[in-house]
Scaffold this motif. Structure first.
Motif, PDB file in Angstrom:
ATOM      1  N   GLY A   1       0.786  -1.231   0.000  1.00  0.00           N
ATOM      2  CA  GLY A   1       0.000   0.000   0.000  1.00  0.00           C
ATOM      3  C   GLY A   1       0.813   1.273   0.000  1.00  0.00           C
ATOM      4  N   ALA A   2       1.941   1.315  -0.713  1.00  0.00           N
ATOM      5  CA  ALA A   2       2.712   2.565  -0.804  1.00  0.00           C
ATOM      6  C   ALA A   2       1.825   3.675  -1.354  1.00  0.00           C
ATOM      7  CB  ALA A   2       3.925   2.365  -1.715  1.00  0.00           C
ATOM      8  N   PRO A   3       1.785   4.834  -0.692  1.00  0.00           N
ATOM      9  CA  PRO A   3       0.951   5.933  -1.196  1.00  0.00           C
ATOM     10  C   PRO A   3       1.539   6.525  -2.477  1.00  0.00           C
ATOM     11  CG  PRO A   3       2.220   6.650   0.718  1.00  0.00           C
ATOM     12  CD  PRO A   3       2.473   5.170   0.564  1.00  0.00           C
ATOM     13  N   GLN A   4       0.682   7.132  -3.277  1.00  0.00           N
ATOM     14  CA  GLN A   4       1.105   7.662  -4.568  1.00  0.00           C
ATOM     15  C   GLN A   4       2.217   8.693  -4.421  1.00  0.00           C
ATOM     16  OE1 GLN A   4       0.067   6.381  -7.533  1.00  0.00           O
ATOM     17  NE2 GLN A   4       1.756   7.615  -8.344  1.00  0.00           N
ATOM     18  N   GLY A   5       2.153   9.490  -3.383  1.00  0.00           N
ATOM     19  CA  GLY A   5       3.184  10.513  -3.179  1.00  0.00           C
ATOM     20  C   GLY A   5       4.562   9.899  -3.028  1.00  0.00           C
ATOM     21  N   LEU A   6       4.633   8.783  -2.321  1.00  0.00           N
ATOM     22  CA  LEU A   6       5.905   8.077  -2.147  1.00  0.00           C
ATOM     23  C   LEU A   6       6.377   7.490  -3.477  1.00  0.00           C
ATOM     24  CD1 LEU A   6       8.210   6.692  -0.649  1.00  0.00           C
ATOM     25  CD2 LEU A   6       6.569   4.966   0.151  1.00  0.00           C
ATOM     26  N   ILE A   7       5.443   6.910  -4.222  1.00  0.00           N
ATOM     27  CA  ILE A   7       5.790   6.349  -5.534  1.00  0.00           C
ATOM     28  C   ILE A   7       6.324   7.453  -6.450  1.00  0.00           C
ATOM     29  CG2 ILE A   7       4.780   5.320  -7.615  1.00  0.00           C
ATOM     30  CD1 ILE A   7       2.982   3.665  -5.695  1.00  0.00           C
ATOM     31  N   ASP A   8       5.699   8.604  -6.395  1.00  0.00           N
ATOM     32  CA  ASP A   8       6.158   9.730  -7.219  1.00  0.00           C
ATOM     33  C   ASP A   8       7.569  10.159  -6.836  1.00  0.00           C
ATOM     34  OD1 ASP A   8       3.722   9.720  -8.499  1.00  0.00           O
ATOM     35  OD2 ASP A   8       2.881  11.384  -7.337  1.00  0.00           O
ATOM     36  N   ASP A   9       7.880  10.139  -5.555  1.00  0.00           N
ATOM     37  CA  ASP A   9       9.198  10.582  -5.082  1.00  0.00           C
ATOM     38  C   ASP A   9      10.291   9.546  -5.309  1.00  0.00           C
ATOM     39  OD1 ASP A   9       8.487  13.121  -4.156  1.00  0.00           O
ATOM     40  OD2 ASP A   9       7.833  12.356  -2.208  1.00  0.00           O
ATOM     41  N   ALA A  10       9.922   8.278  -5.459  1.00  0.00           N
ATOM     42  CA  ALA A  10      10.908   7.198  -5.510  1.00  0.00           C
ATOM     43  C   ALA A  10      11.649   7.165  -6.841  1.00  0.00           C
ATOM     44  CB  ALA A  10      10.226   5.856  -5.272  1.00  0.00           C
ATOM     45  N   ASP A  11      12.879   6.625  -6.805  1.00  0.00           N
ATOM     46  CA  ASP A  11      13.633   6.379  -8.041  1.00  0.00           C
ATOM     47  C   ASP A  11      13.205   5.056  -8.668  1.00  0.00           C
ATOM     48  OD1 ASP A  11      15.484   8.670  -7.878  1.00  0.00           O
ATOM     49  OD2 ASP A  11      16.162   7.665  -6.057  1.00  0.00           O
ATOM     50  N   THR A  12      13.046   4.041  -7.839  1.00  0.00           N
ATOM     51  CA  THR A  12      12.701   2.705  -8.319  1.00  0.00           C
ATOM     52  C   THR A  12      11.570   2.156  -7.451  1.00  0.00           C
ATOM     53  OG1 THR A  12      14.937   2.245  -9.131  1.00  0.00           O
ATOM     54  CG2 THR A  12      13.559   0.342  -8.633  1.00  0.00           C
ATOM     55  N   VAL A  13      10.548   1.608  -8.097  1.00  0.00           N
ATOM     56  CA  VAL A  13       9.424   1.023  -7.372  1.00  0.00           C
ATOM     57  C   VAL A  13       9.159  -0.369  -7.924  1.00  0.00           C
ATOM     58  CG1 VAL A  13       6.985   1.241  -6.731  1.00  0.00           C
ATOM     59  CG2 VAL A  13       8.370   3.305  -7.092  1.00  0.00           C
ATOM     60  N   THR A  14       9.184  -1.356  -7.042  1.00  0.00           N
ATOM     61  CA  THR A  14       8.795  -2.705  -7.444  1.00  0.00           C
ATOM     62  C   THR A  14       7.538  -3.097  -6.692  1.00  0.00           C
ATOM     63  OG1 THR A  14      11.082  -3.378  -7.877  1.00  0.00           O
ATOM     64  CG2 THR A  14       9.489  -5.126  -7.539  1.00  0.00           C
ATOM     65  N   GLU A  15       6.583  -3.627  -7.436  1.00  0.00           N
ATOM     66  CA  GLU A  15       5.358  -4.144  -6.828  1.00  0.00           C
ATOM     67  C   GLU A  15       5.450  -5.669  -6.794  1.00  0.00           C
ATOM     68  OE1 GLU A  15       1.880  -3.769  -9.211  1.00  0.00           O
ATOM     69  OE2 GLU A  15       0.531  -4.468  -7.631  1.00  0.00           O
ATOM     70  N   MET A  16       5.347  -6.247  -5.613  1.00  0.00           N
ATOM     71  CA  MET A  16       5.325  -7.701  -5.480  1.00  0.00           C
ATOM     72  C   MET A  16       3.879  -8.177  -5.560  1.00  0.00           C
ATOM     73  SD  MET A  16       8.340  -6.786  -4.311  1.00  0.00           S
ATOM     74  CE  MET A  16       9.965  -7.345  -3.768  1.00  0.00           C
ATOM     75  N   ARG A  17       3.605  -9.021  -6.543  1.00  0.00           N
ATOM     76  CA  ARG A  17       2.246  -9.552  -6.698  1.00  0.00           C
ATOM     77  C   ARG A  17       2.236 -11.033  -6.353  1.00  0.00           C
ATOM     78  NH1 ARG A  17       0.384  -9.071 -12.433  1.00  0.00           N
ATOM     79  NH2 ARG A  17      -1.647  -9.677 -11.598  1.00  0.00           N
TER      80      ARG A  17
END
Lengths: 201, 201
Positions: free
Chosen positions: B167-183
């Motif tokens: 549940g990473a918030p969108q603001g954090l995703i926007d600020d991040a360099d790399t985002v991995t979603e584990m499904r």
């Protein structure tokens, strides 16, 4: 009061979650090693396996790590894990894939690597076997899951097997207990940040 | 011959992949710490962060690990990582969430935890800061990303920050360099296998 309502709602949600978790734990019966697959094009697959190795070592377990494809950069994990008596670390994929460009040679390396993996998969003293980047060796047709699965499924009851790499074949997914797909939502590589030591971008 | 064709095709694909990889590496300019987010409902988020910690230790780096939510089972990572002089390990979320069911108390614990995190995020001697399960503390409104992001973005240039949790918030995703979603494609818990020490199902 708004604050009280938020706290009350939170407490209700948490109580429900605790009940669900307790039920899941109570219902689960089997106590056996799992076959875990970490796949997808996102980053963190191998790191996740290495983190599980760290946890296992924290429990005094014995771990075998076999890397089927060498990372393009030195990533430090061999240096780190080689210091522990409870870890057997084998970098099998020395000079693999795009650095060598020789299919038959790569396939022979992978097959020799599997012979070693099989030894650990038959060893009751090994509590966890990590087959890092095996999926890539499968995707490149160096190895075939149908030929390997017997060795993996026949391992000692308590032994965990962790298989990583993008492009896990359907047969492996079918055989696995747990499968996580890592999806790249955003990648620093695209943004022009150089691959770093100590972190898997 | 079929075999030659397969080998030739393989070599061509590998050569192209090597060119692409070399170009990516050459093009990437920045050499700075990254903000990496590991989120999603699949397993392996925290394990991945711990694996990155292991790699970083292999490079002689200094790592701070702050766990914002305590795992429901002892998972061994604290015991493992606490043995290294280069690691500061803080289990902040003692008795958090569904075990406590007290919103205000949880929020106070999280805020105290962030004060500690801020110290590491300001410390140039810390090469990697792992904020484990921070996303969960955000999702439960114990903390707010808008209040934290200044501390994270102002950290020393070379310092990596790794934030995990579903549940990473969108603001954090926007600020991040790399985002991995584990499904989670498949989960052993569903199949009735008890959660195990040494492995994150």
């Amino acid at each position: 009061m708004v604050m009280e309502n938020q706290a009350e709602r939170h407490n209700r949600v948490m109580a429900r979650r605790k009940r669900w978790m307790d039920e899941q734990i109570a219902r689960a019966q089997a106590d056996k090693g799992v076959l875990l697959v970490l796949t997808g094009d996102g980053k963190g697959k191998s790191s996740s396996a290495f983190g599980m190795a760290a946890r296992a070592l924290g429990h005094g377990m014995r771990v075998a790590i076999l890397q089927f494809i060498k990372a393009p950069l030195d990533t430090g994990e061999e240096r780190f894990f080689s210091q522990f008596g409870n870890v057997a670390f084998h970098a099998l994929g020395e000079g693999f894939t795009w650095e060598t460009q020789n299919f038959e040679r790569d396939r022979a390396i992978a097959e020799a690597g599997w012979a070693l993996a099989r030894d650990y998969l038959r060893d009751p003293a090994t509590d966890m076997v990590i087959l890092d980047e095996l999926c890539v060796a499968l995707a490149y047709h160096y190895l075939d899951w149908n030929s390997l699965r017997g060795d993996v499924l026949a391992r000692p009851d308590h032994q965990h097997a962790i298989i990583t790499g993008r492009g896990a074949p359907q047969g492996l997914i079918d055989d696995a207990d747990t499968v996580t797909e890592m999806r790249a939502l955003k990648h620093a590589f695209d943004a022009g940040i150089r691959a770093q030591k100590g972190i898997e971008l």
